[in-house]
Design a protein around this motif. Structure first.
Motif, PDB file in Angstrom:
ATOM      1  N   ARG A 182     -10.279   4.741  -2.667  1.00  0.00           N
ATOM      2  CA  ARG A 182      -9.372   3.751  -2.090  1.00  0.00           C
ATOM      3  C   ARG A 182      -9.460   2.451  -2.873  1.00  0.00           C
ATOM      4  NH1 ARG A 182     -10.536   4.472   4.380  1.00  0.00           N
ATOM      5  NH2 ARG A 182      -9.598   6.528   4.610  1.00  0.00           N
ATOM      6  N   GLU A 183      -8.294   1.797  -3.003  1.00  0.00           N
ATOM      7  CA  GLU A 183      -8.245   0.510  -3.666  1.00  0.00           C
ATOM      8  C   GLU A 183      -8.107  -0.572  -2.604  1.00  0.00           C
ATOM      9  OE1 GLU A 183      -4.970   0.593  -6.268  1.00  0.00           O
ATOM     10  OE2 GLU A 183      -5.621   2.409  -7.319  1.00  0.00           O
ATOM     11  N   ASP A 233       2.388   1.730  -3.445  1.00  0.00           N
ATOM     12  CA  ASP A 233       1.500   2.014  -4.570  1.00  0.00           C
ATOM     13  C   ASP A 233       0.680   3.291  -4.427  1.00  0.00           C
ATOM     14  OD1 ASP A 233       2.404  -0.340  -5.656  1.00  0.00           O
ATOM     15  OD2 ASP A 233       0.679  -1.529  -4.997  1.00  0.00           O
ATOM     16  N   ARG A 234       0.474   3.770  -3.182  1.00  0.00           N
ATOM     17  CA  ARG A 234      -0.448   4.903  -3.003  1.00  0.00           C
ATOM     18  C   ARG A 234       0.149   5.940  -2.047  1.00  0.00           C
ATOM     19  NH1 ARG A 234      -6.145   2.578  -1.304  1.00  0.00           N
ATOM     20  NH2 ARG A 234      -4.898   1.408   0.208  1.00  0.00           N
ATOM     21  N   GLN A 235      -0.067   7.180  -2.378  1.00  0.00           N
ATOM     22  CA  GLN A 235       0.431   8.276  -1.536  1.00  0.00           C
ATOM     23  C   GLN A 235      -0.677   8.705  -0.569  1.00  0.00           C
ATOM     24  OE1 GLN A 235       2.419  11.461  -3.563  1.00  0.00           O
ATOM     25  NE2 GLN A 235       3.546  10.080  -4.913  1.00  0.00           N
ATOM     26  N   LEU A 236      -0.762   7.973   0.531  1.00  0.00           N
ATOM     27  CA  LEU A 236      -1.714   8.253   1.603  1.00  0.00           C
ATOM     28  C   LEU A 236      -0.938   8.439   2.898  1.00  0.00           C
ATOM     29  CD1 LEU A 236      -4.319   5.422   0.857  1.00  0.00           C
ATOM     30  CD2 LEU A 236      -4.450   7.808   0.116  1.00  0.00           C
ATOM     31  N   HIS A 256      -4.616  13.451  -2.786  1.00  0.00           N
ATOM     32  CA  HIS A 256      -4.441  12.009  -2.707  1.00  0.00           C
ATOM     33  C   HIS A 256      -5.336  11.403  -1.636  1.00  0.00           C
ATOM     34  CE1 HIS A 256      -1.297  11.205  -5.600  1.00  0.00           C
ATOM     35  NE2 HIS A 256      -0.703  12.326  -5.227  1.00  0.00           N
ATOM     36  N   SER A 257      -5.545  12.132  -0.563  1.00  0.00           N
ATOM     37  CA  SER A 257      -6.368  11.596   0.514  1.00  0.00           C
ATOM     38  C   SER A 257      -7.809  11.420   0.082  1.00  0.00           C
ATOM     39  CB  SER A 257      -6.310  12.535   1.729  1.00  0.00           C
ATOM     40  OG  SER A 257      -4.989  12.615   2.210  1.00  0.00           O
ATOM     41  N   HIS A 280      -3.477   4.564   5.249  1.00  0.00           N
ATOM     42  CA  HIS A 280      -3.080   3.212   4.832  1.00  0.00           C
ATOM     43  C   HIS A 280      -3.635   2.176   5.798  1.00  0.00           C
ATOM     44  CE1 HIS A 280      -0.345   4.047   1.509  1.00  0.00           C
ATOM     45  NE2 HIS A 280       0.324   4.925   2.232  1.00  0.00           N
ATOM     46  N   SER A 287       0.827  -1.196   0.000  1.00  0.00           N
ATOM     47  CA  SER A 287       0.000   0.000   0.000  1.00  0.00           C
ATOM     48  C   SER A 287       0.868   1.255   0.000  1.00  0.00           C
ATOM     49  CB  SER A 287      -0.941  -0.008   1.209  1.00  0.00           C
ATOM     50  OG  SER A 287      -1.847   1.073   1.172  1.00  0.00           O
TER      51      SER A 287
END
Length: 263
Positions: A259-260, A200-203, A254-255, A208, A197
């Motif tokens: 969500r994936e 792959d994602r900027q959270l 991004h927030s 996360h 996570s």
């Protein structure tokens, strides 16, 4: 004249690559053509054997020669660099239609990872080494790769080649340490999902962990506590570098993104 020479060269190259499907150029004796083919194919096979020693030892000679000859004949590499040949062979094995055993592609990928990380010259983006891992956006080192395999790749070898993959996947972390050596470590499912996570994602770290808790239907509070301790431990090891240097607006964008579900 130039066009004739070019066609002769192409005919020679096609025949050396795959003599079963391409006729030899006229005027060259078969013995000489066999020498050329052995030189070119032999070099490729030697490079691949050095890059994949466990895979080579785990395959019968006939399987190995058939695979490498088919790779040499049919696969079109996207790079001329010898250092990247192993990655091209992994891509070849991952294609459908090869006659390799079911575990071969994953074992080859596992062996390739060590070479790829050893040779990597990637640069880390700007980050805050002391950033807040829960409220900030954690940054995974480009030299730390979370890996997931259906087969127990770290245990495969000539003496252990199971017919079926186990029920549980093999979850690993590969990373290049300060000693410039590549190290592998087993990962628990939560740690692997968190690292994927973060990669792959900027959270934010909190986002996360909340997403992971939601994905597995767990109470978020214990996941937050465990996850923060895990992030801190990974930061101490250099796997997580700190937090990204992002402006507040960029973070909010991004927030608010959908969500994936973690893989």
């Amino acid at each position: 004249m130039a066009e004739t020479l070019r066609e002769q060269q192409l005919q020679l190259a096609r025949h050396i690559r795959d003599p079963q499907r391409n006729a030899p150029p006229p005027g060259i004796e078969a013995r000489r053509l066999a020498v050329y083919r052995q030189l070119f194919l032999g070099n490729v096979q030697s490079l691949l054997a050095a890059s994949f020693p466990v895979l080579r030892a785990s395959l019968a000679d006939s399987q190995w020669h058939e695979l490498t000859e088919r790779f040499y004949a049919d696969y079109r590499c996207q790079t001329p660099l010898f250092t990247e040949l192993a990655g091209e062979f992994v891509a070849f094995l991952e294609q459908r239609g090869t006659d390799a055993p079911a575990w071969a592609a994953e074992l080859a990928h596992y062996e390739w990872v060590e070479t790829a990380l050893s040779l990597s010259d990637s640069r880390e983006p700007a980050h805050d080494p002391q950033g807040d891992l829960l409220e900030g956006v954690p940054l995974l080192s480009s030299l730390a790769w979370p890996l997931a395999y259906a087969w127990p790749v770290s245990d495969l070898g000539p003496g252990h080649l199971p017919g079926q993959p186990p029920e549980q996947p093999t979850l690993l972390l590969a990373r290049r340490g300060d000693d410039q050596q590549v190290h592998f470590a087993r990962l628990a499912p939560l740690a692997h999902a968190l690292l994927e996570s973060v990669r792959d994602r900027q959270l934010s770290g909190r986002e996360h962990l909340q997403a992971l808790a939601e994905a597995i239907g767990a109470d978020p509070e214990p996941i937050l506590r465990q996850g923060l301790a895990l992030l801190q431990a990974l930061h101490a090891q250099g796997v997580v570098l700190g937090t990204r240097n992002l402006c507040a607006t960029h973070r909010r964008q991004h927030s608010s993104a959908p969500r994936e579900t973690p893989r």
